[in-house]
Motif scaffolding. Structure first.
Motif, PDB file in Angstrom:
ATOM      1  N   VAL A   1      51.350  82.392  18.843  1.00  0.00           N
ATOM      2  CA  VAL A   1      50.819  83.714  18.543  1.00  0.00           C
ATOM      3  C   VAL A   1      51.458  84.161  17.341  1.00  0.00           C
ATOM      4  N   ALA A   2      52.989  84.295  17.185  1.00  0.00           N
ATOM      5  CA  ALA A   2      53.647  84.650  16.252  1.00  0.00           C
ATOM      6  C   ALA A   2      53.323  84.034  14.868  1.00  0.00           C
ATOM      7  N   ARG A   3      52.702  82.922  14.765  1.00  0.00           N
ATOM      8  CA  ARG A   3      52.397  82.144  13.770  1.00  0.00           C
ATOM      9  C   ARG A   3      50.767  82.158  13.402  1.00  0.00           C
ATOM     10  N   ASN A   4      50.215  82.915  14.399  1.00  0.00           N
ATOM     11  CA  ASN A   4      48.639  82.770  14.288  1.00  0.00           C
ATOM     12  C   ASN A   4      47.964  81.385  14.259  1.00  0.00           C
ATOM     13  N   LYS A   5      48.332  80.565  14.776  1.00  0.00           N
ATOM     14  CA  LYS A   5      48.020  79.087  15.011  1.00  0.00           C
ATOM     15  C   LYS A   5      48.498  78.228  15.977  1.00  0.00           C
ATOM     16  N   GLY A   6      47.625  77.117  16.529  1.00  0.00           N
ATOM     17  CA  GLY A   6      48.166  76.403  17.618  1.00  0.00           C
ATOM     18  C   GLY A   6      47.022  75.790  18.310  1.00  0.00           C
ATOM     19  N   LEU A   7      47.352  74.794  18.921  1.00  0.00           N
ATOM     20  CA  LEU A   7      46.618  73.748  19.907  1.00  0.00           C
ATOM     21  C   LEU A   7      47.247  73.502  21.240  1.00  0.00           C
ATOM     22  N   ILE A   8      46.697  74.052  22.270  1.00  0.00           N
ATOM     23  CA  ILE A   8      47.346  73.596  23.692  1.00  0.00           C
ATOM     24  C   ILE A   8      46.127  72.717  24.459  1.00  0.00           C
ATOM     25  N   VAL A   9      46.480  71.868  24.825  1.00  0.00           N
ATOM     26  CA  VAL A   9      45.580  70.762  25.484  1.00  0.00           C
ATOM     27  C   VAL A   9      46.170  70.438  26.887  1.00  0.00           C
ATOM     28  N   ASN A  10      45.264  70.878  27.820  1.00  0.00           N
ATOM     29  CA  ASN A  10      45.507  70.495  29.257  1.00  0.00           C
ATOM     30  C   ASN A  10      45.064  69.255  29.869  1.00  0.00           C
ATOM     31  N   VAL A  11      45.796  68.253  30.169  1.00  0.00           N
ATOM     32  CA  VAL A  11      45.076  67.036  30.788  1.00  0.00           C
ATOM     33  C   VAL A  11      44.572  67.458  32.168  1.00  0.00           C
ATOM     34  N   SER A  12      43.315  67.186  32.272  1.00  0.00           N
ATOM     35  CA  SER A  12      42.671  67.598  33.751  1.00  0.00           C
ATOM     36  C   SER A  12      42.113  66.411  33.933  1.00  0.00           C
ATOM     37  N   SER A  13      40.869  66.611  34.732  1.00  0.00           N
ATOM     38  CA  SER A  13      39.940  65.551  35.422  1.00  0.00           C
ATOM     39  C   SER A  13      38.878  65.929  35.910  1.00  0.00           C
ATOM     40  N   GLY A  14      37.685  65.117  35.968  1.00  0.00           N
ATOM     41  CA  GLY A  14      36.570  65.625  36.705  1.00  0.00           C
ATOM     42  C   GLY A  14      36.886  65.915  38.254  1.00  0.00           C
ATOM     43  N   GLY A  15      37.928  66.007  38.897  1.00  0.00           N
ATOM     44  CA  GLY A  15      38.216  66.458  40.083  1.00  0.00           C
ATOM     45  C   GLY A  15      38.084  67.698  40.367  1.00  0.00           C
ATOM     46  N   GLY A  16      37.740  68.581  39.037  1.00  0.00           N
ATOM     47  CA  GLY A  16      37.716  69.946  39.258  1.00  0.00           C
ATOM     48  C   GLY A  16      36.284  70.392  39.690  1.00  0.00           C
ATOM     49  N   ILE A  17      35.206  69.375  39.637  1.00  0.00           N
ATOM     50  CA  ILE A  17      33.980  69.772  40.082  1.00  0.00           C
ATOM     51  C   ILE A  17      33.481  68.875  40.999  1.00  0.00           C
ATOM     52  N   ARG A  18      34.046  67.953  41.351  1.00  0.00           N
ATOM     53  CA  ARG A  18      33.679  66.848  42.488  1.00  0.00           C
ATOM     54  C   ARG A  18      34.923  66.169  43.264  1.00  0.00           C
ATOM     55  N   TYR A  19      34.545  66.191  44.496  1.00  0.00           N
ATOM     56  CA  TYR A  19      35.680  65.796  45.590  1.00  0.00           C
ATOM     57  C   TYR A  19      36.231  64.451  45.019  1.00  0.00           C
ATOM     58  N   ILE A  20      37.447  64.368  44.763  1.00  0.00           N
ATOM     59  CA  ILE A  20      38.078  63.083  44.407  1.00  0.00           C
ATOM     60  C   ILE A  20      39.498  63.144  45.212  1.00  0.00           C
ATOM     61  N   PHE A  21      39.977  62.222  45.773  1.00  0.00           N
ATOM     62  CA  PHE A  21      41.190  61.904  46.354  1.00  0.00           C
ATOM     63  C   PHE A  21      41.349  62.735  47.531  1.00  0.00           C
ATOM     64  N   ASN A  22      41.610  64.080  47.443  1.00  0.00           N
ATOM     65  CA  ASN A  22      41.751  65.104  48.412  1.00  0.00           C
ATOM     66  C   ASN A  22      41.730  66.274  47.863  1.00  0.00           C
ATOM     67  N   VAL A  23      41.838  67.382  48.833  1.00  0.00           N
ATOM     68  CA  VAL A  23      41.463  68.873  48.525  1.00  0.00           C
ATOM     69  C   VAL A  23      42.623  69.340  47.563  1.00  0.00           C
ATOM     70  N   ALA A  24      43.793  69.143  47.904  1.00  0.00           N
ATOM     71  CA  ALA A  24      44.870  69.814  46.908  1.00  0.00           C
ATOM     72  C   ALA A  24      44.565  69.483  45.481  1.00  0.00           C
TER      73      ALA A  24
ATOM     74  N   LYS B   1      43.900  85.132  18.138  1.00  0.00           N
ATOM     75  CA  LYS B   1      45.068  84.759  17.573  1.00  0.00           C
ATOM     76  C   LYS B   1      45.399  83.285  16.891  1.00  0.00           C
ATOM     77  N   ASN B   2      43.916  82.759  16.842  1.00  0.00           N
ATOM     78  CA  ASN B   2      43.683  81.300  16.390  1.00  0.00           C
ATOM     79  C   ASN B   2      44.371  80.166  17.077  1.00  0.00           C
ATOM     80  N   VAL B   3      44.611  80.284  18.397  1.00  0.00           N
ATOM     81  CA  VAL B   3      45.241  79.552  19.254  1.00  0.00           C
ATOM     82  C   VAL B   3      44.196  78.717  19.790  1.00  0.00           C
ATOM     83  N   CYS B   4      43.955  77.609  19.696  1.00  0.00           N
ATOM     84  CA  CYS B   4      42.797  76.916  20.410  1.00  0.00           C
ATOM     85  C   CYS B   4      43.222  76.201  21.887  1.00  0.00           C
ATOM     86  N   VAL B   5      42.647  76.445  23.129  1.00  0.00           N
ATOM     87  CA  VAL B   5      43.027  75.929  24.105  1.00  0.00           C
ATOM     88  C   VAL B   5      41.780  75.085  24.802  1.00  0.00           C
ATOM     89  N   VAL B   6      42.126  73.857  25.282  1.00  0.00           N
ATOM     90  CA  VAL B   6      41.039  73.174  25.824  1.00  0.00           C
ATOM     91  C   VAL B   6      41.601  72.233  26.926  1.00  0.00           C
TER      92      VAL B   6
END
Length: 319
Positions: A147-170, A192-197
């Motif tokens: 934010v102090a530099r008004n630029k950046g990219l944050i990438v969270n490595v996730s999965s389709g487990g967020g919309i469909r049951y895979i593996f277990n509840v947790a 702040k020109n910081v992209c988050v995906v």
């Protein structure tokens, strides 16, 4: 060398998808800080070098600059101190953060087929302390620098487990929460020109998945008849190519707050996997049919026939 001069952090990069992302960022010319726990003998380590240090060496050999830092991502004091050191040593520069650290693969494998109410509830901590809580802390500390530099990219490595049951509840609860972290933090960071995906790799051929899940010649574990999903999956470097493409895109803010599938990004930006192949798409109708129990029908569906993103969300109650 599209990322020459840029500074990146990839958490949990001694092996697996984190390692693959870090290598691709290095190949694109970035300086890459990679984190992991104190040395443990990695699956292919040389005497005297941890898996993390090996990854750092390879990043440098590919043209970037790899720097290994041992950080316990269960310890938030260590996490905070790490980001403070980065800020101080690089005059407030941080261009890319990839939240990838994860601790739950072994616990998931050991509890396949067991209902949550018969599982030790502390599996929640094993899966989500590093895979969710830590990602929130890292996102906070990285955002303050970006934010102090008004630029950046944050990438969270996730999965389709967020919309469909895979593996277990947790697992599913943690992945959906991680996607919410991407969506909600992007709202506050947009000005702040910081992209988050979030990115969703397909089934990746990691060292642990190769050990934990059977190959095409093995017998699937009870409750997990998805062996071929991993055998035919993407390499650990394919998500790395996706991150490099995003980091190199001057219009990436158009994607902020979105959940992005790696193969969709491959088609958009024109890259293939390191073996020259295009891995399956999580939205492919054939892929979906195969893994919900209709493999015969799936054989007749071309790979290019895909569900639109809105249909996946609507079908799982996420509109």
């Amino acid at each position: 060398m599209s990322l020459a001069g840029q500074l990146a952090i990839v958490t949990g990069a001694s092996r697996g998808i984190g390692r693959g992302i870090a290598l691709q960022l290095g190949e694109a010319g970035a300086t890459v800080y990679i984190t992991g726990r104190k040395p443990e003998e990695s699956l292919n380590s040389k005497v005297g070098l941890s898996g993390l240090e090996q990854t750092a060496e390879e990043i440098t050999k590919r043209g970037g600059k790899g720097i290994a830092r041992f950080v316990d991502h269960q310890n938030m004091d260590e996490v905070k101190n790490f980001f403070e050191v980065i800020k101080k040593e690089h005059n407030g520069q941080l261009d890319i953060l990839v939240n990838n650290a994860y601790q739950g693969v072994t616990a998931i494998s050991e509890n396949i087929g067991k209902p949550f109410y018969e599982t030790d509830p502390y599996i929640w901590d094993t899966i989500n302390n590093v895979g969710l809580r830590n990602h929130y802390f890292c996102t906070v500390y990285a955002s303050r620098i970006m934010v102090a530099r008004n630029k950046g990219l944050i990438v969270n490595v996730s999965s389709g487990g967020g919309i469909r049951y895979i593996f277990n509840v947790a697992y599913g609860v943690g992945k959906q929460a991680l996607d919410r972290l991407s969506v909600d933090s992007s709202i506050e960071l947009a000005s702040k020109n910081v992209c988050v995906v979030s990115i969703w790799p397909g089934a990746a051929k990691t060292e642990l998945s190769s050990q934990s899940f059977p190959d095409e010649n093995g017998k699937p574990k009870e409750g997990l008849d998805k062996s071929m999903m991993f055998v035919n999956g993407e390499s650990v470097e394919y998500p790395g190519k996706a991150v490099v493409a995003l980091a190199s895109d001057p219009k990436r803010m158009n994607k902020t707050g979105r959940i992005l599938i790696t193969e969709d990004l491959g088609r958009e930006y024109g890259f293939v996997d390191i073996d020259g192949k295009t891995p399956p798409n999580l939205r492919s109708v054939g892929f979906i049919l195969h893994h919900v129990g209709f493999p015969t029908i799936a054989k007749f569906i071309p790979n290019w026939v895909r569900l639109p993103g809105w249909a996946i969300w609507a079908g799982n109650g996420h509109l």
